[in-house]
Design an enzyme around this catalytic site. Structure first.
Site, PDB file in Angstrom:
ATOM      1  CB  CYS A   5      -0.886   0.023   1.236  1.00  0.00           C
ATOM      2  SG  CYS A   5      -1.877  -1.462   1.399  1.00  0.00           S
ATOM      3  NE  ARG A  58       4.641   1.967  -1.252  1.00  0.00           N
ATOM      4  CZ  ARG A  58       5.934   1.826  -0.973  1.00  0.00           C
ATOM      5  NH1 ARG A  58       6.821   2.520  -1.628  1.00  0.00           N
ATOM      6  NH2 ARG A  58       6.326   1.008  -0.032  1.00  0.00           N
ATOM      7  CD1 TRP A  82      -1.354  -5.067  -4.756  1.00  0.00           C
ATOM      8  CD2 TRP A  82      -1.109  -6.291  -2.915  1.00  0.00           C
ATOM      9  NE1 TRP A  82      -1.099  -6.365  -5.146  1.00  0.00           N
ATOM     10  CE2 TRP A  82      -0.942  -7.139  -4.024  1.00  0.00           C
ATOM     11  CE3 TRP A  82      -1.000  -6.849  -1.631  1.00  0.00           C
ATOM     12  CZ2 TRP A  82      -0.666  -8.503  -3.912  1.00  0.00           C
ATOM     13  CZ3 TRP A  82      -0.731  -8.205  -1.513  1.00  0.00           C
ATOM     14  CH2 TRP A  82      -0.568  -9.010  -2.653  1.00  0.00           C
ATOM     15  CG  ASN A  99       2.287  -0.796   3.568  1.00  0.00           C
ATOM     16  OD1 ASN A  99       1.843  -1.864   3.147  1.00  0.00           O
ATOM     17  ND2 ASN A  99       3.478  -0.348   3.244  1.00  0.00           N
ATOM     18  N   GLY A 100       0.676  -3.130   5.552  1.00  0.00           N
ATOM     19  CA  GLY A 100       1.232  -4.301   6.237  1.00  0.00           C
ATOM     20  C   GLY A 100       0.142  -5.275   6.622  1.00  0.00           C
ATOM     21  CD  GLU A 160      13.357  -9.267 -16.029  1.00  0.00           C
ATOM     22  OE1 GLU A 160      13.076 -10.063 -15.126  1.00  0.00           O
ATOM     23  OE2 GLU A 160      12.874  -8.116 -16.083  1.00  0.00           O
ATOM     24  CE  LYS A 203       9.518  -6.846 -16.410  1.00  0.00           C
ATOM     25  NZ  LYS A 203      10.553  -7.155 -15.500  1.00  0.00           N
ATOM     26  CD  GLU A 226       6.454  -8.321 -14.332  1.00  0.00           C
ATOM     27  OE1 GLU A 226       6.063  -8.265 -13.170  1.00  0.00           O
ATOM     28  OE2 GLU A 226       7.636  -8.094 -14.658  1.00  0.00           O
ATOM     29  CG  HIS A 235      17.701 -32.562 -20.670  1.00  0.00           C
ATOM     30  ND1 HIS A 235      18.267 -33.822 -20.599  1.00  0.00           N
ATOM     31  CD2 HIS A 235      18.688 -31.734 -21.075  1.00  0.00           C
ATOM     32  CE1 HIS A 235      19.554 -33.743 -20.924  1.00  0.00           C
ATOM     33  NE2 HIS A 235      19.835 -32.488 -21.218  1.00  0.00           N
ATOM     34  CE  LYS A 266       8.907   0.120  -9.363  1.00  0.00           C
ATOM     35  NZ  LYS A 266       9.216  -1.044 -10.232  1.00  0.00           N
TER      36      LYS A 266
HETATM   37  C1  F6R Z   1       9.050  -7.680 -11.974  1.00  0.00           C
HETATM   38  C2  F6R Z   1       9.270  -6.959 -10.737  1.00  0.00           C
HETATM   39  C3  F6R Z   1       9.414  -7.748  -9.498  1.00  0.00           C
HETATM   40  C4  F6R Z   1      10.479  -7.116  -8.575  1.00  0.00           C
HETATM   41  C5  F6R Z   1      10.485  -7.859  -7.238  1.00  0.00           C
HETATM   42  C6  F6R Z   1      11.562  -7.316  -6.313  1.00  0.00           C
HETATM   43  O1  F6R Z   1       8.969  -6.814 -13.057  1.00  0.00           O
HETATM   44  O2  F6R Z   1       9.308  -5.759 -10.715  1.00  0.00           O
HETATM   45  O3  F6R Z   1       9.715  -9.078  -9.769  1.00  0.00           O
HETATM   46  O4  F6R Z   1      11.717  -7.213  -9.198  1.00  0.00           O
HETATM   47  O5  F6R Z   1       9.244  -7.723  -6.623  1.00  0.00           O
HETATM   48  O6  F6R Z   1      11.363  -5.966  -6.033  1.00  0.00           O
HETATM   49  P1  F6R Z   1      12.520  -5.108  -5.444  1.00  0.00           P
HETATM   50  O7  F6R Z   1      13.588  -4.989  -6.469  1.00  0.00           O
HETATM   51  O8  F6R Z   1      11.906  -3.796  -5.103  1.00  0.00           O
HETATM   52  O9  F6R Z   1      13.024  -5.827  -4.234  1.00  0.00           O
END
Ligand code: F6R
Length: 652
Positions: A2, A32, A97, A123-124, A522, A526, A529, A545, A647
């Site tokens: 949040c 967030r 969130w 938040n939490g 990666e 991408k 998501e 395999h 995020k």
């Molecule tokens: C994917 C993404 C997440 C973050 C992960 C770690 O695009 O953004 O996988 O990389 O949640 O977040 P941080 O780097 O803030 O610890």
């Protein structure tokens, strides 16, 4: 998770500034969480006179004004247009969130006490909320939501009443929101940042933090609180980082911090090194497009000033231990463990290859949430490197704490000033990527690899694995990377046109070998998501395999080809291309300029400027990010705020 904003200014009855600050702050923090948004204001109409305050314990009619709405911030703004708020002097605001309770209007924050005097945001997760709720209900308190947060609002009101009763018995008025917050903070288990206002004392916002982020913004005749500095960057770049288990009380002229025992504390002041313009879209359609286009600069800025011109030694940013002792410890380490989550963990995975090669130390890469629960072998000779854009990912913070308890040395790589992770680590190297607002990480990834490489070179030089000129050679090669990344970024529009053509695909595979393997992971993440498409990354050598069973006619397969100066790897990946082509796949290769074999075998080739294989991930990831971005855009999806994501994952 949040996002939280708090604001207080001098009494200014005709001013809607607190509401404006909250809405602007929420806009910047919306990444967030975006399940709901809400604001609570007090002051002006709610002002009690000094005479009233002297004589009363509770004044009917003095209430916080709350507006909240499920969904994006636009919904809240519409609600406020329909039901305008009165001018105020204090405000708190929240973007959610959802953890406990559905993302609807009722569960949206702020939550209020039964008399509407107290409004509170959180938040939490309060883990013991159920038992506290039972206790409050047995005392006749009515609950309206199914959140854990509402418990805190009612408890705060109860505690405030008790404090007032205590002081009334002593025939003096007191309105001690800070003490009430301190008393309730120690009741909770779990993680929390709490902010509260009291309609009877609209000159104070009180915050508490335990394992959840909260930063103070220092203004002139006004002060701010936020989950991160983005909450108030438009108004001030002067900030104070709070420590663990602290309560902060802001008034227009003062900022007071105490710990949960009530002992005064001093916060760590810092100046935010970016401004509001950097955290805006700057003319681009989306934050993500802007952030991908900023990648050359993110790498260049992360490299900048890392070498001490006199000693030629690499410089770390924050050292929470004596520098020489730290360097001595680095000479003794016999193992490195990189802990991170998601994209940051893939940056760590890329780094493993380089650090092992340069430093001849075994490097393990571990998802932070798996690390501490498997009883890892960590001791004083271990170095734990944590990587996190936000510096607030709870799993990563917990992994670092666990490592420290075992006596390990810790270095963090972090992008956000004032975050918890740097404070908990022995040393920190900041990635200077600037604010990353789009929820899915792009420019932070390349900055994280760059910073990890700097640490690898630092270790190699102080441990004597590389001579200074060898380190310098790698740094020179790194210096050329931003320009090469720019050449890939310049292909944004052509990659976009290609992605448009594939907007109906249901599944995409990514193959890579050596450092290309984490890049494949990666690329798949991408696409999942952003475009909600099934995507998987594999080590190219693993294809036979099992994963080869997935290959079918027209399935898009991205293949990351090693540079031509690694012929032993290159030829094997070319064989993999032939294997999937033979089964009907359409191959998109990322290959070095001049790689004629790639052109011969792949359907489409994205050309990568020449660079050493260990640095190639910084380039290879760019077309994959753009492709995922463009595909999601072609499907009409919100690339900045993909569904279900937040995020900063500040809960475990
Ligand atoms: C994917 C993404 C997440 C973050 C992960 C770690 O695009 O953004 O996988 O990389 O949640 O977040 P941080 O780097 O803030 O610890």
């Amino acid at each position: 998770m949040c996002g939280i904003v708090g604001f207080v200014q001098q009494k200014n009855v005709a001013d809607n500034f607190p509401l404006e600050v909250c809405l602007h702050g929420l806009k910047r923090l919306e990444y967030r969480g975006y399940d709901s948004a809400g604001v609570a204001l007090a002051g002006s109409a709610g002002f009690a006179t000094d005479a009233q305050l002297e004589n009363t314990i509770a004044i009917p009619g003095f209430k916080t004004q709350v507006r909240k709405k499920a969904g994006r911030l636009d919904n809240l703004e519409e609600e406020i247009r329909q039901h305008p708020t009165l001018p105020a002097s204090v405000a708190i605001a929240h973007t959610r969130w959802a953890t406990h309770g559905k993302p609807n209007d009722i569960n949206a924050h702020p939550h209020v006490s039964n008399d509407n005097r107290i409004a509170l945001i959180h938040n939490g997760i309060i883990e013991n909320a159920n038992s506290l709720r039972d206790e409050l209900e047995s005392e006749g308190i009515n609950f309206s939501s199914s959140t854990d947060t509402e418990v805190a609002a009612h408890l705060l009101r109860r505690e405030l009443g008790r404090i007032e009763a205590e002081s009334a018995a002593e025939a003096k008025y007191t309105c001690d929101l800070t003490e009430a917050m301190r008393r309730i903070a120690v009741l909770f288990s779990g993680t929390f940042t709490l902010l509260a206002i009291d309609a009877l004392n609209p000159e104070v916002v009180v915050g508490a933090r335990h394992d959840s982020p909260l930063v103070v913004g220092v203004g002139d005749g006004m002060n701010f609180l936020g989950s991160d500095v983005a909450a108030f960057i438009e108004y001030t770049n002067q900030a104070i980082a709070l420590g663990q288990d602290q309560i902060v009380t802001i008034t227009p002229e003062s900022i007071d911090i105490i710990d949960f025992d009530g002992v005064p504390q001093i916060g760590e002041k810092f100046e935010v090194n970016w401004d509001a313009a950097l955290a805006s879209k700057g003319g681009y359609r989306t934050f993500m497009e802007k952030e991908i286009r900023e990648e050359p600069r993110a790498i260049a800025d992360t490299l900048l000033g890392r070498i001490d011109p006199s000693t030629k030694r690499l410089k770390l940013d924050e050292m929470n231990v004596d520098e020489e002792t730290f360097a001595q410890n680095m000479r003794k380490i016999d193992k490195i463990i990189i802990v991170a989550c998601g994209t940051a963990s893939y940056a760590g995975f890329v780094t493993k290859y380089a650090i092992e090669h340069w430093c001849r130390i075994p490097v393990e890469v571990e998802l932070a949430h798996e690390f501490r629960y498997r009883d890892p072998i960590v001791n004083a000779k271990s170095l734990v490197i944590s990587i996190s854009q936000s510096g607030e990912t709870m799993d990563t913070i917990m992994a670092v704490r666990h490592a420290k308890e075992q006596g390990a040395q810790t270095i963090s790589i972090c992008n956000s000033q004032g975050a918890a992770l740097p404070r908990e680590s022995d040393a920190t190297l900041y990635t200077h990527a600037g604010p990353e607002v789009a929820v899915a990480s792009t420019k932070a990834f390349v900055a994280q690899i760059t910073a990890s490489y700097i640490i690898g070179l630092y270790l190699a030089s102080i441990r004597g694995n590389m001579y200074n000129d060898e380190v310098q050679n790698v740094l020179d090669e790194l210096d050329e990377i931003p320009e090469k990344v720019q050449m890939l970024v310049d292909q944004f529009d052509s990659i976009t046109r290609l992605a448009d053509y594939y907007s109906d695909v249901e599944s995409v595979l990514f193959l890579g070998r050596h450092v290309g393997y984490p890049v494949a992971l990666e690329g798949a993440l991408k696409l999942k998501e952003l475009a909600y498409i099934h995507a998987e990354g594999f080590a190219a050598g693993e294809l036979k395999h099992g994963p080869i069973a997935l290959i079918q006619e027209d399935l898009p397969v991205f293949v990351i080809l090693p540079p031509l100066d690694r012929p032993e790897l290159h030829s094997k990946v070319i064989s993999n291309i032939q294997e999937v082509k033979a089964r009907g796949a359409r191959v998109f290769a990322i290959a070095e300029e001049g790689d004629t074999t790639a052109i011969e075998h792949a359907d489409i080739v994205f050309k990568r400027p020449k660079c050493p294989s260990l640095l190639a991930p910084l380039l290879d990831v760019v077309p994959l990010q753009i492709f995922a971005y463009a595909l999601a855009t072609a499907k009409g999806l919100d690339v900045d705020q993909p569904r279900n994501l937040a995020k900063s994952v500040t809960v475990e």
